[in-house]
Design a protein around this motif. Sequence first.
Motif, short mmCIF file in Angstrom:
data_model
loop_
_atom_site.label_atom_id
_atom_site.label_comp_id
_atom_site.label_asym_id
_atom_site.label_seq_id
_atom_site.Cartn_x
_atom_site.Cartn_y
_atom_site.Cartn_z
N LEU A 192 -22.18 2.72 26.17
CA LEU A 192 -23.04 3.05 25.05
C LEU A 192 -23.93 4.25 25.37
CD1 LEU A 192 -24.17 2.52 22.27
CD2 LEU A 192 -25.68 0.81 23.26
N GLY A 193 -24.57 4.18 26.51
CA GLY A 193 -25.39 5.29 26.98
C GLY A 193 -26.33 5.80 25.92
N ASN A 194 -26.31 7.11 25.69
CA ASN A 194 -27.24 7.77 24.79
C ASN A 194 -26.65 8.05 23.43
OD1 ASN A 194 -29.85 8.11 25.49
ND2 ASN A 194 -29.54 9.99 26.63
N VAL A 195 -25.56 7.36 23.07
CA VAL A 195 -24.91 7.68 21.80
C VAL A 195 -25.87 7.53 20.63
CG1 VAL A 195 -24.02 5.35 21.41
CG2 VAL A 195 -22.87 7.30 20.40
N LEU A 196 -26.84 6.63 20.75
CA LEU A 196 -27.79 6.43 19.66
C LEU A 196 -29.16 6.98 20.06
CD1 LEU A 196 -26.67 2.85 18.65
CD2 LEU A 196 -25.95 5.03 17.72
N GLY A 197 -29.17 8.16 20.61
CA GLY A 197 -30.40 8.77 21.08
C GLY A 197 -31.04 9.67 20.05
N ASN A 198 -31.47 10.85 20.46
CA ASN A 198 -32.26 11.73 19.61
C ASN A 198 -31.48 12.30 18.43
OD1 ASN A 198 -34.48 11.38 21.28
ND2 ASN A 198 -33.90 13.10 22.60
N ALA A 199 -30.16 12.22 18.48
CA ALA A 199 -29.35 12.78 17.40
C ALA A 199 -29.41 11.93 16.14
CB ALA A 199 -27.90 12.93 17.85
N ASN A 200 -29.92 10.71 16.25
CA ASN A 200 -29.98 9.80 15.12
C ASN A 200 -31.43 9.49 14.76
OD1 ASN A 200 -26.97 9.15 15.01
ND2 ASN A 200 -27.49 8.67 17.13
N GLU A 201 -31.65 9.09 13.53
CA GLU A 201 -33.01 8.92 13.03
C GLU A 201 -33.42 7.45 13.04
OE1 GLU A 201 -35.57 9.71 8.90
OE2 GLU A 201 -33.48 10.36 9.06
N GLY A 232 -19.33 -4.16 15.40
CA GLY A 232 -18.26 -3.19 15.23
C GLY A 232 -18.30 -2.14 16.31
N VAL A 233 -17.49 -1.13 16.15
CA VAL A 233 -17.45 -0.02 17.10
C VAL A 233 -17.65 1.28 16.34
CG1 VAL A 233 -15.90 -1.26 18.66
CG2 VAL A 233 -14.95 0.31 16.97
N LEU A 234 -18.12 2.28 17.07
CA LEU A 234 -18.40 3.59 16.52
C LEU A 234 -17.61 4.61 17.34
CD1 LEU A 234 -20.20 5.09 14.41
CD2 LEU A 234 -21.99 5.16 16.17
N ILE A 235 -16.95 5.55 16.67
CA ILE A 235 -16.16 6.57 17.35
C ILE A 235 -16.77 7.93 17.04
CG2 ILE A 235 -13.87 7.57 17.65
CD1 ILE A 235 -12.70 4.97 16.52
N ASP A 236 -17.16 8.67 18.08
CA ASP A 236 -17.80 9.96 17.83
C ASP A 236 -16.76 11.05 17.60
OD1 ASP A 236 -16.90 10.94 20.28
OD2 ASP A 236 -18.87 10.91 21.24
N SER A 237 -17.23 12.26 17.32
CA SER A 237 -16.34 13.36 16.95
C SER A 237 -15.43 13.79 18.08
CB SER A 237 -17.17 14.55 16.47
OG SER A 237 -18.10 14.96 17.47
N GLU A 238 -15.75 13.39 19.32
CA GLU A 238 -14.91 13.72 20.46
C GLU A 238 -13.95 12.60 20.83
OE1 GLU A 238 -17.57 14.78 23.58
OE2 GLU A 238 -18.18 16.68 22.65
N SER A 290 -22.44 13.50 10.80
CA SER A 290 -21.65 14.66 11.21
C SER A 290 -21.22 14.58 12.67
CB SER A 290 -22.45 15.94 10.98
OG SER A 290 -23.67 15.92 11.72
N PHE A 291 -21.83 13.69 13.46
CA PHE A 291 -21.49 13.56 14.88
C PHE A 291 -20.40 12.52 15.13
CE2 PHE A 291 -25.98 15.03 16.34
CZ PHE A 291 -25.68 16.31 15.92
N TYR A 292 -19.95 11.82 14.07
CA TYR A 292 -19.02 10.71 14.23
C TYR A 292 -17.85 10.86 13.27
CZ TYR A 292 -23.10 8.98 16.64
OH TYR A 292 -24.18 8.89 17.49
N GLN A 293 -16.73 10.19 13.61
CA GLN A 293 -15.55 10.30 12.76
C GLN A 293 -15.05 8.97 12.21
OE1 GLN A 293 -11.71 11.07 14.73
NE2 GLN A 293 -12.84 11.27 16.66
N ALA A 294 -15.46 7.85 12.80
CA ALA A 294 -14.96 6.56 12.32
C ALA A 294 -15.80 5.42 12.86
CB ALA A 294 -13.49 6.37 12.74
#
Length: 217
Positions: A19-28, A51-57, A89-93
Amino acid sequence: MRKLFLLFCLVSTSAYSQLGNVLGNANEVIREKKYEEIDGSPYLFKSWLIGVLIDSEGKVFPDLLMKYDSYKERLEVNQSGKILEITASFYQAFTLNEVDESSNEIKIHKFIIEKSFPGFKNPVFLELLADGKNQLLKKHTTYFLQENVTSYGSTVSKKRFQTKSAYYIRYADKVVEVKLSKGSILENFPNQSAYFKSNKIKKEVDLIKFVDFLNME
């Protein structure tokens, strides 16, 4: 489309990133708003779902508590009581695991985040019902309605949320809206009349079956 199919397969094989920093400063960070005087809910599912979150990478982040706000078109994540709105905009699915209370079976709802989709303010969240060279997509949209109701000589304002769904088939770089009817399908796919000699389109499952059929051709 093939890339997205492989990503969802990756989700099912538990090959996750941390999980790390996926929900860090990029999210509000937001406050969880309550709608106590409004009937219904702005959320597709009222409860927090895993659920799971898939980022743009293509990195997969599992075991998140999430809610899809289909009124404001945003995805919220509950991180130890802190509510975050992801920057789409940072995530795809993402996926949401709904538990059937009667059977205790888990239904995995798969969503893609489209940066551009005709007829909608972008980005837009679409449930992926069938995938392949042709995709069946379902758009959930929640509306806020306020009506004046007269009862016993006085007028009362009634407020409620109402969710409606629309279906789209994406094929050959085109997107068409379809209804749960034979006529709607033949209007957009006139060469598929033979399909209806032994099939019908009345329910969502019928529409999924039709797109699966297209993907086998």
